[in-house]
Motif scaffolding. Structure first.
Motif, PDB file in Angstrom:
ATOM      1  N   VAL A 198      37.038  23.680  45.162  1.00 55.89           N
ATOM      2  CA  VAL A 198      37.265  24.593  44.032  1.00 55.89           C
ATOM      3  C   VAL A 198      36.913  23.903  42.715  1.00 55.89           C
ATOM      4  CG1 VAL A 198      39.052  25.783  42.689  1.00 55.89           C
ATOM      5  CG2 VAL A 198      39.007  26.008  45.176  1.00 55.89           C
ATOM      6  N   ALA A 199      37.357  22.661  42.549  1.00 53.73           N
ATOM      7  CA  ALA A 199      37.077  21.922  41.317  1.00 53.73           C
ATOM      8  C   ALA A 199      35.574  21.745  41.117  1.00 53.73           C
ATOM      9  CB  ALA A 199      37.779  20.558  41.351  1.00 53.73           C
ATOM     10  N   TYR A 200      34.881  21.421  42.188  1.00 54.37           N
ATOM     11  CA  TYR A 200      33.430  21.208  42.088  1.00 54.37           C
ATOM     12  C   TYR A 200      32.703  22.506  41.734  1.00 54.37           C
ATOM     13  CZ  TYR A 200      28.685  19.810  43.377  1.00 54.37           C
ATOM     14  OH  TYR A 200      27.336  19.547  43.358  1.00 54.37           O
TER      15      TYR A 200
ATOM     16  N   GLN B   3      47.869  25.463  40.185  1.00 53.49           N
ATOM     17  CA  GLN B   3      48.177  26.370  39.084  1.00 53.49           C
ATOM     18  C   GLN B   3      47.254  26.128  37.890  1.00 53.49           C
ATOM     19  OE1 GLN B   3      52.091  25.909  37.391  1.00 53.49           O
ATOM     20  NE2 GLN B   3      52.097  27.954  36.512  1.00 53.49           N
ATOM     21  N   LEU B   4      47.005  24.866  37.576  1.00 55.42           N
ATOM     22  CA  LEU B   4      46.165  24.539  36.431  1.00 55.42           C
ATOM     23  C   LEU B   4      44.699  24.885  36.688  1.00 55.42           C
ATOM     24  CD1 LEU B   4      47.840  21.200  35.318  1.00 55.42           C
ATOM     25  CD2 LEU B   4      47.965  23.421  34.196  1.00 55.42           C
ATOM     26  N   LEU B   5      44.257  24.752  37.914  1.00 59.25           N
ATOM     27  CA  LEU B   5      42.905  25.221  38.248  1.00 59.25           C
ATOM     28  C   LEU B   5      42.817  26.733  38.055  1.00 59.25           C
ATOM     29  CD1 LEU B   5      42.163  23.135  41.485  1.00 59.25           C
ATOM     30  CD2 LEU B   5      41.105  22.848  39.243  1.00 59.25           C
ATOM     31  N   GLY B   6      43.898  27.431  38.413  1.00 58.18           N
ATOM     32  CA  GLY B   6      43.941  28.870  38.202  1.00 58.18           C
ATOM     33  C   GLY B   6      43.891  29.234  36.728  1.00 58.18           C
ATOM     34  N   LEU B   7      44.538  28.423  35.875  1.00 56.22           N
ATOM     35  CA  LEU B   7      44.509  28.695  34.438  1.00 56.22           C
ATOM     36  C   LEU B   7      43.088  28.559  33.891  1.00 56.22           C
ATOM     37  CD1 LEU B   7      46.956  27.966  31.681  1.00 56.22           C
ATOM     38  CD2 LEU B   7      44.681  26.982  31.415  1.00 56.22           C
ATOM     39  N   ILE B   8      42.357  27.537  34.332  1.00 58.33           N
ATOM     40  CA  ILE B   8      40.970  27.392  33.870  1.00 58.33           C
ATOM     41  C   ILE B   8      40.158  28.621  34.267  1.00 58.33           C
ATOM     42  CG2 ILE B   8      38.864  26.019  34.082  1.00 58.33           C
ATOM     43  CD1 ILE B   8      40.608  23.549  34.466  1.00 58.33           C
ATOM     44  N   LYS B   9      40.400  29.129  35.487  1.00 55.71           N
ATOM     45  CA  LYS B   9      39.704  30.356  35.910  1.00 55.71           C
ATOM     46  C   LYS B   9      40.048  31.530  34.999  1.00 55.71           C
ATOM     47  CE  LYS B   9      38.857  29.756  40.873  1.00 55.71           C
ATOM     48  NZ  LYS B   9      37.514  30.356  40.868  1.00 55.71           N
ATOM     49  N   LEU B  10      41.326  31.588  34.560  1.00 52.91           N
ATOM     50  CA  LEU B  10      41.750  32.678  33.680  1.00 52.91           C
ATOM     51  C   LEU B  10      41.026  32.660  32.337  1.00 52.91           C
ATOM     52  CD1 LEU B  10      45.643  32.945  34.074  1.00 52.91           C
ATOM     53  CD2 LEU B  10      43.949  34.732  34.513  1.00 52.91           C
ATOM     54  N   MET B  11      40.560  31.490  31.928  1.00 56.60           N
ATOM     55  CA  MET B  11      39.891  31.365  30.638  1.00 56.60           C
ATOM     56  C   MET B  11      38.499  32.021  30.633  1.00 56.60           C
ATOM     57  SD  MET B  11      41.784  29.827  28.391  1.00 56.60           S
ATOM     58  CE  MET B  11      43.241  28.788  28.265  1.00 56.60           C
ATOM     59  N   ARG B  12      38.011  32.390  31.796  1.00 54.96           N
ATOM     60  CA  ARG B  12      36.708  33.063  31.857  1.00 54.96           C
ATOM     61  C   ARG B  12      36.904  34.563  31.652  1.00 54.96           C
ATOM     62  NH1 ARG B  12      32.797  35.292  35.365  1.00 54.96           N
ATOM     63  NH2 ARG B  12      30.679  34.548  34.911  1.00 54.96           N
ATOM     64  N   LYS B  13      36.209  35.116  30.695  1.00 54.15           N
ATOM     65  CA  LYS B  13      36.337  36.531  30.375  1.00 54.15           C
ATOM     66  C   LYS B  13      35.516  37.385  31.338  1.00 54.15           C
ATOM     67  CE  LYS B  13      36.784  35.451  25.449  1.00 54.15           C
ATOM     68  NZ  LYS B  13      36.210  35.672  24.096  1.00 54.15           N
ATOM     69  N   ASP B  14      35.809  38.685  31.322  1.00 50.76           N
ATOM     70  CA  ASP B  14      35.094  39.612  32.208  1.00 50.76           C
ATOM     71  C   ASP B  14      33.607  39.693  31.889  1.00 50.76           C
ATOM     72  OD1 ASP B  14      37.459  40.173  33.467  1.00 50.76           O
ATOM     73  OD2 ASP B  14      37.897  41.952  32.271  1.00 50.76           O
ATOM     74  N   ASP B  15      33.257  39.432  30.616  1.00 48.65           N
ATOM     75  CA  ASP B  15      31.843  39.518  30.225  1.00 48.65           C
ATOM     76  C   ASP B  15      31.077  38.224  30.503  1.00 48.65           C
ATOM     77  OD1 ASP B  15      32.813  37.784  28.337  1.00 48.65           O
ATOM     78  OD2 ASP B  15      32.376  39.055  26.609  1.00 48.65           O
ATOM     79  N   GLY B  16      31.746  37.253  31.128  1.00 50.86           N
ATOM     80  CA  GLY B  16      31.083  35.995  31.460  1.00 50.86           C
ATOM     81  C   GLY B  16      31.292  34.899  30.446  1.00 50.86           C
ATOM     82  N   GLY B  17      31.848  35.237  29.272  1.00 48.77           N
ATOM     83  CA  GLY B  17      32.146  34.216  28.282  1.00 48.77           C
ATOM     84  C   GLY B  17      33.441  33.492  28.620  1.00 48.77           C
TER      85      GLY B  17
ATOM     86  N   GLY C 179      51.624  29.693  23.351  1.00 50.97           N
ATOM     87  CA  GLY C 179      50.692  30.020  24.423  1.00 50.97           C
ATOM     88  C   GLY C 179      50.114  28.788  25.099  1.00 50.97           C
ATOM     89  N   TYR C 180      48.960  28.988  25.742  1.00 48.80           N
ATOM     90  CA  TYR C 180      48.324  27.926  26.519  1.00 48.80           C
ATOM     91  C   TYR C 180      46.992  27.549  25.881  1.00 48.80           C
ATOM     92  CZ  TYR C 180      51.308  30.397  29.909  1.00 48.80           C
ATOM     93  OH  TYR C 180      52.342  31.031  30.537  1.00 48.80           O
ATOM     94  N   THR C 181      46.712  26.277  25.809  1.00 48.38           N
ATOM     95  CA  THR C 181      45.394  25.843  25.344  1.00 48.38           C
ATOM     96  C   THR C 181      44.623  25.248  26.511  1.00 48.38           C
ATOM     97  OG1 THR C 181      46.060  23.594  24.751  1.00 48.38           O
ATOM     98  CG2 THR C 181      46.343  25.313  23.074  1.00 48.38           C
ATOM     99  N   LEU C 182      43.328  25.477  26.529  1.00 50.25           N
ATOM    100  CA  LEU C 182      42.490  24.955  27.612  1.00 50.25           C
ATOM    101  C   LEU C 182      42.486  23.442  27.606  1.00 50.25           C
ATOM    102  CD1 LEU C 182      40.495  25.277  29.913  1.00 50.25           C
ATOM    103  CD2 LEU C 182      38.681  25.623  28.236  1.00 50.25           C
ATOM    104  N   ARG C 183      42.353  22.833  26.406  1.00 52.10           N
ATOM    105  CA  ARG C 183      42.282  21.376  26.348  1.00 52.10           C
ATOM    106  C   ARG C 183      43.590  20.742  26.816  1.00 52.10           C
ATOM    107  NH1 ARG C 183      40.569  17.947  21.036  1.00 52.10           N
ATOM    108  NH2 ARG C 183      39.041  19.647  20.975  1.00 52.10           N
ATOM    109  N   GLY C 184      44.721  21.248  26.324  1.00 55.43           N
ATOM    110  CA  GLY C 184      46.006  20.679  26.719  1.00 55.43           C
ATOM    111  C   GLY C 184      46.233  20.764  28.206  1.00 55.43           C
ATOM    112  N   ASN C 185      45.918  21.919  28.790  1.00 63.45           N
ATOM    113  CA  ASN C 185      46.120  22.090  30.225  1.00 63.45           C
ATOM    114  C   ASN C 185      45.119  21.289  31.044  1.00 63.45           C
ATOM    115  OD1 ASN C 185      48.271  24.289  31.175  1.00 63.45           O
ATOM    116  ND2 ASN C 185      47.548  24.791  29.118  1.00 63.45           N
ATOM    117  N   ALA C 186      43.907  21.114  30.506  1.00 62.62           N
ATOM    118  CA  ALA C 186      42.933  20.265  31.196  1.00 62.62           C
ATOM    119  C   ALA C 186      43.422  18.829  31.249  1.00 62.62           C
ATOM    120  CB  ALA C 186      41.581  20.347  30.484  1.00 62.62           C
TER     121      ALA C 186
END
Length: 728
Positions: free
Chosen positions: A501-503, A445-459, A414-421
């Motif tokens: 977007v990054a900011y 694409q990688l900015l989109g992945l960071i967005k994906l890491m945010r859950k629907d409940d805000g976590g 899978g994908y890790t946040l740290r590796g992709n960052a």
């Protein structure tokens, strides 16, 4: 005297190409007996040139040096975007080793230069026997803002070739337009060229001159942006009822001399909307060719059109342009005076005159110019070339999957946040070295992945399954790595949309997470510092930086003489991260206490990191109470790059060459200078293995390990460029 011209050659820089080819041709034509004139280019091949090099390959700059030093003098055509590297700094590896007198021609001088731009320009100027610039204002900028010695700077112009004026029949054959009156413009197909203003002015001109034609010569390279802007102009001309009067000609299809074509027009209009232009090749050629010129009042145009060589109209002013065009098309006595003055200017700046000046400068300066070449600790060309093949092989639908075994991707990882960052940082930095649409797409694409890491409940999460499901709870350290990478994207990318977007994502992470641990505070410092490099007026970020810094400073001993000079009771992983964050804050705040703490801490940790000058990333396990060797013998790739970056930063801040040597030693661990003598970097794929065990290199390559290698590589290149810039 044998002269070599070194020049960038790319369709994006028509004016540089035109100047180079004409300089080359005229120098050869006017060569003295026994004299040889040659040209080498970086980019595309030039007709008659000796050889061509790849502007993005450091080895080619090294190879070019051996060619250059066989001549008696070198003329460098410099445009920062014409060479590889950040701000064109690959050229430093060439200029630093040139052993013959150098004449530099600056085709671009920024009116708002960043600090690094100033340093590169100042270095080139100091290594040159003389510098040529295209306007008096550019000379003043070089002297006052770039700190170039005024004695070295000379004014030059773009040069005008001798030509016979075109007849109406010849003009019609050259451009395919048969109009009673012809208005001409030239420039890139982009909004800053202001061509809309000319089109909007045409209807009022038509009332007096029904058979008027507008010819726009497009100097842009053929791409989607160019095509779309052409459509914009065509739609506008249709709306204004002048569609049949507009003709757009690509530069490649303009036959003969461009100055001859301008001369044949009844008027030449420069409608650009950038008031701070310090150079404009085609406007200069239009004036020098004796054309009746009307221009917006850019800095360069106001200087060039002084002494009644043309007229000015306000930026985007349709009414003023219409009025000026009607005056010019009537060809009254004032317009004839403009043409006469422009023709005189052209005669004074013909290529034969300019070549004579260049020769005089070379001959008068080269005899007294002392060339000194200093030995470097290492040359970037001695390092492996940039190769992102392995990293890109891990690219999947959401981002980069984390691991591969013997080069075979493991999708289940899978994908890790740290590796992709960290991969995001790599591509942001690569994009600064070599602006490429593929790199921009990866960043998006990688900015989109960071967005994906945010859950629907805000976590937030720290990992993502291959199917795209967020796994687990986001770890503070991983989210903090995302903050750092978003800051790097903000400071490295040119696209305003990506920066925004990054900011905004960085602010969202700040609002929804607490970053209180030492490592997280350091990563926040790194990310915020990247943003503040370009905007030090952001009071909220400055407060956040000071808060994170205060938290870290409290962790260090206040007694400089006690034995344990570390910020924790035990040396953990990520050695160097806290110190790197503090150094980034020091760059902005310049508080001596920060630098003192970092230097003391590094002196302490060096006892564990270096054995007989060989880097050994196994300091983990050392504690205040006991002195055990290590908890295990695994040497992690991810622990090495931070130390390289710390030493690189220390060298940049202190000029102490000891730090440069230690940075080189740390990076060399990847390349085989380690306990096993085995390289963790794979030269064929550009990948880096994850770790070095007691007996062998582990066969796993990960997004994280490969990214850390390339981030260490960029840090080491910074050491080299800093070393060069500190020579003078």
């Amino acid at each position: 005297m044998n002269i070599l011209i070194v020049a960038p050659s790319s369709p994006e820089y028509r004016s540089v190409n035109l100047y180079t080819t004409q300089l080359f041709s005229c120098l050869k034509h006017l060569a003295e007996d026994g004299e040889k004139v040659d040209l080498i280019s970086f980019g595309e091949e030039v007709d008659g040139g000796l050889c061509t090099f790849d502007k993005y390959v450091l080895d080619d700059y090294q190879e070019a040096v051996s060619t250059i030093n066989k001549y008696d003098a070198c003329i460098l055509q410099f445009h920062p975007d014409g060479f590889g590297g950040a701000d064109g700094d690959f050229i430093l590896s060439l200029v630093s080793q040139v052993q013959i007198p150098l004449l530099s021609i600056f085709h671009f001088v920024s009116s708002e230069p960043q600090e690094r731009e100033k340093r590169i320009t100042n270095y080139l100027a100091n290594k040159s026997m003389a510098v040529l610039a295209f306007s008096q204002l550019a000379i003043e900028f070089l002297e006052h803002y770039y700190k170039v010695s005024r004695d070295k700077i000379f004014r030059t112009d773009y040069g005008v070739s001798m030509f016979e004026p075109l007849s109406l029949i010849e003009r019609e054959k050259a451009i395919g337009v048969n109009s009673e009156k012809v208005i001409m413009a030239c420039g890139d197909m982009c909004p800053s060229s202001g061509f809309e203003t000319i089109i909007n002015a045409l209807p009022s001109i038509q009332k007096t001159y029904s058979n008027v034609g507008l010819i726009i010569v497009n100097t842009s390279t053929p791409d989607s942006n160019t095509r779309e802007y052409k459509k914009v102009l065509k739609r506008l001309s249709a709306q204004r009822g002048v569609k049949d009067q507009l003709t757009i000609i690509d530069y490649e299809n303009v036959g003969g001399d461009i100055g001859q074509l301008f001369n044949s027009a009844d008027a030449y209009v420069s409608s650009n909307i950038n008031d701070k232009k310090l150079e404009d090749a085609f406007l200069s050629i239009a004036v020098g060719s004796g054309t009746a010129v009307i221009s917006t009042p850019s800095w360069y145009a106001k200087e060039l059109l002084d002494d009644q060589k043309g007229s000015l109209f306000a930026f985007k002013s349709i009414s003023e342009l219409s009025s000026e065009l009607l005056q010019v098309l009537r060809n009254n006595s004032e317009v004839q005076l403009f043409r006469a003055n422009a023709s005189l200017y052209g005669a004074q700046n013909s290529w034969s005159v300019l070549i004579k000046r260049v020769r005089e400068i070379i001959n008068s300066s080269s005899s007294s110019f002392d060339v000194e070449v200093k030995e470097s600790l290492f040359y970037p060309a001695d390092m492996p070339e940039l190769n992102l093949q392995q990293l890109l092989s891990l690219r999947a639908n959401a981002g980069f999957i984390e691991e591969s075994l013997f080069g075979v991707p493991d999708f289940k990882s899978g994908y890790t946040l740290r590796g992709n960052a960290m991969a995001l940082q790599v591509f942001a930095k690569v994009n600064k070295f070599k602006h490429d649409q593929q790199h921009v797409c990866v960043i998006q694409q990688l900015l989109g992945l960071i967005k994906l890491m945010r859950k629907d409940d805000g976590g937030w999460g720290s990992s993502l399954s291959y199917e795209g499901q967020v796994i687990g709870v986001g770890q503070e350290i991983d989210l903090a790595y995302a903050v750092w990478s978003l800051g790097v994207v903000y400071s490295s990318c040119k696209e305003e949309g990506i920066k925004d977007v990054a900011y905004s994502m960085m602010l969202q992470l700040f609002n929804e997470n607490d970053f209180n641990s030492n490592d997280a505070s350091a990563l926040v410092l790194l990310g915020v510092s990247e943003v503040l490099k370009n905007d030090q007026s952001n009071s909220d970020l400055i407060d956040r930086l000071r808060g994170a810094l205060a938290n870290l400073k409290k962790q260090f001993p206040t007694d400089a003489y006690q034995g344990w000079q570390w910020h924790e009771k035990e040396i953990q992983s990520q050695v160097g991260l806290v110190l790197l964050g503090m150094l980034s804050a020091y760059e902005l705040l310049q508080e001596d206490e920060i630098l003192s703490i970092v230097k003391r801490a590094m002196r302490f940790i060096e006892r564990f990191l270096f054995v007989d000058t060989r880097f050994l990333p196994t300091a983990i396990g050392r504690s205040r109470e006991q002195s055990i060797e290590v908890k295990d013998t695994i040497q992690e790739s991810a622990d090495t790059y931070l130390i390289t970056k710390v030493y690189a930063k220390l060298f940049a801040l202190t000029s102490n060459t000891r730090y440069a040597k230690l940075a080189f030693s740390a990076h060399s661990w990847y390349l085989g200078d380690n306990t096993l003598g085995r390289s963790l970097f794979d030269i064929n794929s550009g990948g880096c293995y994850k770790a070095l065990s007691k007996r062998s290199v582990e066969p796993v390559m990960s997004t994280t390990s490969t990214s850390t290698y390339w981030l260490s590589y960029f840090a080491l290149y910074d050491v080299y460029s800093e070393q060069v810039l500190k020579e003078l």
